[in-house]
Scaffold this motif. Structure first.
Motif, short mmCIF file in Angstrom:
data_model
loop_
_atom_site.label_atom_id
_atom_site.label_comp_id
_atom_site.label_asym_id
_atom_site.label_seq_id
_atom_site.Cartn_x
_atom_site.Cartn_y
_atom_site.Cartn_z
N ARG A 191 0.96 -1.29 0.15
CA ARG A 191 0.01 -0.01 0.11
C ARG A 191 0.96 1.14 -0.03
NH1 ARG A 191 -5.40 -1.35 0.65
NH2 ARG A 191 -5.87 -3.45 1.74
N ILE A 192 0.27 2.26 -0.44
CA ILE A 192 0.99 3.65 -0.40
C ILE A 192 0.49 4.67 0.72
CG2 ILE A 192 1.68 5.61 -1.76
CD1 ILE A 192 1.28 3.80 -4.14
N PHE A 193 1.33 5.00 1.65
CA PHE A 193 0.91 5.86 2.67
C PHE A 193 1.45 7.24 2.57
CE2 PHE A 193 0.17 1.67 4.63
CZ PHE A 193 -1.11 1.76 4.85
N TYR A 194 2.70 7.24 1.70
CA TYR A 194 3.21 8.66 1.59
C TYR A 194 3.14 9.21 0.04
CZ TYR A 194 5.05 7.39 6.01
OH TYR A 194 5.12 6.99 7.47
N PRO A 195 3.61 10.14 -0.09
CA PRO A 195 3.25 10.94 -1.51
C PRO A 195 4.19 10.43 -2.11
CG PRO A 195 3.72 12.72 -0.05
CD PRO A 195 3.29 11.41 0.88
N PRO A 196 4.33 10.23 -3.64
CA PRO A 196 5.57 10.14 -4.67
C PRO A 196 6.21 11.42 -4.40
CG PRO A 196 3.41 10.40 -5.74
CD PRO A 196 2.92 10.32 -4.32
N SER A 197 7.28 11.35 -5.08
CA SER A 197 8.33 12.51 -5.13
C SER A 197 8.79 12.56 -6.27
CB SER A 197 9.44 12.34 -4.08
OG SER A 197 10.38 13.46 -3.91
N VAL A 198 9.14 14.00 -7.22
CA VAL A 198 9.65 13.85 -8.35
C VAL A 198 11.02 14.64 -8.07
CG1 VAL A 198 9.61 14.95 -10.64
CG2 VAL A 198 7.74 13.74 -9.84
N SER A 199 12.16 14.29 -8.61
CA SER A 199 13.51 15.00 -8.53
C SER A 199 13.94 14.81 -9.76
CB SER A 199 14.33 14.40 -7.47
OG SER A 199 15.51 15.08 -7.54
N GLY A 200 14.12 15.98 -10.51
CA GLY A 200 15.10 15.93 -11.89
C GLY A 200 14.09 15.06 -12.89
N GLU A 201 14.68 14.12 -13.53
CA GLU A 201 14.07 13.14 -14.25
C GLU A 201 13.47 11.77 -13.70
OE1 GLU A 201 16.14 12.17 -17.96
OE2 GLU A 201 17.02 14.23 -18.13
N LEU A 202 13.33 11.78 -12.30
CA LEU A 202 12.79 10.49 -11.69
C LEU A 202 11.66 10.83 -10.75
CD1 LEU A 202 16.08 8.72 -10.52
CD2 LEU A 202 14.89 8.52 -12.85
N VAL A 203 10.86 10.00 -10.63
CA VAL A 203 9.42 9.78 -9.86
C VAL A 203 9.74 8.76 -8.95
CG1 VAL A 203 8.03 8.78 -11.47
CG2 VAL A 203 7.32 9.90 -9.45
N THR A 204 9.54 8.70 -7.87
CA THR A 204 9.85 7.68 -6.82
C THR A 204 8.85 7.68 -5.60
OG1 THR A 204 11.21 9.08 -5.24
CG2 THR A 204 12.56 7.86 -6.73
N TRP A 205 8.32 6.40 -5.29
CA TRP A 205 7.46 6.38 -4.16
C TRP A 205 7.52 4.85 -3.52
CZ3 TRP A 205 6.55 5.41 -9.26
CH2 TRP A 205 6.07 3.96 -9.70
N PRO A 206 7.15 5.15 -1.95
CA PRO A 206 7.49 3.97 -1.13
C PRO A 206 6.26 3.20 -0.96
CG PRO A 206 7.55 5.80 0.13
CD PRO A 206 7.40 6.35 -1.30
N THR A 207 6.44 2.08 -0.57
CA THR A 207 5.11 1.10 -0.14
C THR A 207 5.27 0.67 1.18
OG1 THR A 207 5.78 -1.15 -1.21
CG2 THR A 207 4.98 0.73 -2.74
N SER A 208 4.22 0.11 1.54
CA SER A 208 4.27 -0.70 2.90
C SER A 208 4.80 -1.81 2.97
CB SER A 208 2.67 -0.58 3.22
OG SER A 208 2.14 -1.71 2.41
N ARG A 209 5.10 -2.25 1.97
CA ARG A 209 6.06 -3.79 1.87
C ARG A 209 7.49 -3.39 1.85
NH1 ARG A 209 2.99 -8.47 0.66
NH2 ARG A 209 4.92 -9.35 0.86
N GLY A 210 7.99 -2.23 2.15
CA GLY A 210 9.51 -1.95 2.22
C GLY A 210 9.98 -1.72 0.56
N TYR A 211 9.33 -1.66 -0.31
CA TYR A 211 9.78 -1.27 -1.66
C TYR A 211 9.74 0.33 -2.07
CZ TYR A 211 9.21 -6.31 -2.80
OH TYR A 211 9.36 -7.66 -2.71
#
Length: 439
Positions: A191-211
């Motif tokens: 599950r996603i509990f935190y907002p994604p983040s964009v930096s430069g050319e990348l978008v990242t997002w963490p999930t509740s499974r540690g990914y």
């Protein structure tokens, strides 16, 4: 004596007693302490700031109906400081002068709102089950679109796309120029509990499974994912071709942006309270111990740690600033980590996370914002540019994930993806091209 004369004397006697009574009340009121003006009492005075080498540059009040709403988020983006309420009102300030640039009501007042997210030309937030996008310069509402279901958190913006996370782990991308429908979506594991983040050319997002998922922001697709032994507590920070991630088990991980390999990890012993801040060659991260840790960003070597600080606020020319558990501003010598002092008063402030400049922004949920700076720092010191392009990952070294929803076989009874082995072993390997960690 005549009856009228008696009545006249009685009236004079009553009037005299009333005058005496009111006079005594005036004396009591004059001696009593004046009612405390809560808003004025929250302002930081010159007398309080000066002994710590600080001065208040400006203060302002966000437009918020405190009988119904609160300011839930403040975001600094280059020369803009933006406030958003849980009723969907967004207000933009000039970050150097405090001037209100615009105020826009986006979405209905009775729907919960998440945001704002900011990019070079756009501001976005989600309210209810809709995504709203504004012009960053004017605050004009450009468009809104229905998302189909309620999002989990605030969106993230690149220059071309808006990324919206959902609690199920699904993330959707909408083209800012043509937002009629999502142009790309991906089903994450967890599950996603935190907002994604964009930096430069990348978008990242963490999930509740540690990914931690890492994708291409301009042409949306997943490049690779990283797994840690715990859940990320905030979006990562990118600098020097590295990703810095703080997780719940008290570790701070540093990954190579090109392939996701771990470069170093640092144990704080307690969970972080926010995202890592990178200023110059340093990394700052605060833990719930409470403790503020200063590291060399590239090597992970500890420089110093200072107890009593729960959140990083900013770094000036001379000192580093954070908040203690009472919401009071704490001043630390930048070079030695020596405690200098704490701003007196009741505190109860929050600090806008600022690794962009040397300004300190103290805020509260009723809309008060104050900007402090070190004495003599008339021109702001810019630590790093928000739009600095990240080094583009090599797609040959990092195979992409399948960009499709998880099948029924891939989901367990809780709705999470099936558990997978950690891609990390005990020791990091800098030479491996494996995008999932260590051999």
């Amino acid at each position: 004596m005549h009856a009228s004369t008696k009545c006249h004397k009685s009236s004079l006697s009553f009037l005299s007693s009333r005058i005496a009574f009111l006079g005594s009340c005036a004396i009591v009121l004059a001696l009593a302490p004046a009612p405390r003006d809560v808003r004025a009492g929250s302002l930081i005075s010159y007398q309080d700031a000066a002994p710590l080498g600080l001065e208040r540059v400006w203060f302002a009040q966000a437009r918020v109906d405190v009988s119904r709403h609160r300011v839930t988020n403040w975001v600094l983006y280059e020369n803009n400081l933006l406030a958003a309420t849980n009723g969907g009102l967004v207000q933009s300030f000039n970050a150097e002068t405090g001037e209100t640039l615009w105020t826009t009501q986006a979405g209905p007042l009775d729907q919960p709102a998440f945001g704002p997210a900011v990019s070079q030309d756009y501001v976005a937030l989600v309210s209810g089950a809709s995504l709203y996008t504004l012009d960053r310069a004017s605050g004009r509402l450009l468009w809104s679109t229905s998302l189909g279901s309620a999002p989990a958190e605030a969106p993230a913006l690149s220059n071309t796309d808006a990324y919206v996370p959902f609690l199920s782990g699904r993330i959707e991308s909408y083209q800012l120029a043509d937002p009629k429908k999502p142009t790309w979506y991906f089903q994450s594991v967890g599950r996603i509990f935190y907002p994604p983040s964009v930096s430069g050319e990348l978008v990242t997002w963490p999930t509740s499974r540690g990914y931690l998922y890492v994708g291409q922001a301009g042409a949306p697709h997943v490049l690779y994912r990283i797994q840690t032994n715990s859940v990320a507590i905030a979006p990562p920070t990118e600098a020097f071709g590295l990703l810095f991630v703080a997780v719940q088990d008290g570790n701070v991980h540093c990954f190579k942006l090109l392939n996701g390999n771990e470069k170093w990890r640092y144990s704080m012993g307690f969970p972080a309270t926010g995202r890592p801040g990178v200023v110059g060659e340093r990394l700052y991260v605060a833990s719930s111990e409470p403790m503020l840790h200063a590291l060399e960003a590239v090597s992970g070597q500890e420089l110093w740690d200072v107890p009593g600080i729960t959140h990083f606020a900013a770094q000036g020319i001379k000192n580093v600033y954070g908040l203690d558990e009472g919401g009071r501003l704490v001043v630390i010598n930048k070079e030695t980590g020596q405690y200098i002092g704490t701003l007196p008063g009741p505190g109860r402030f929050k600090a806008v996370f600022n690794d962009y400049s040397d300004r300190i922004y103290l805020v509260d949920d009723r809309g008060l914002v104050q900007c402090l700076r070190e004495m003599g720092a008339v021109e702001p010191t810019i630590h790093r540019r928000v739009e600095a392009a990240a080094e583009k990952p090599s797609e040959e070294a990092v195979p992409a994930e399948a960009e499709m929803p998880a099948t029924d076989e891939q989901l367990d009874d809780s709705g999470f993806g099936a558990p997978e082995a950690s891609p990390f072993s005990a020791e990091p390997s800098d030479d491996s091209d494996n995008p999932f960690g260590f051999e």
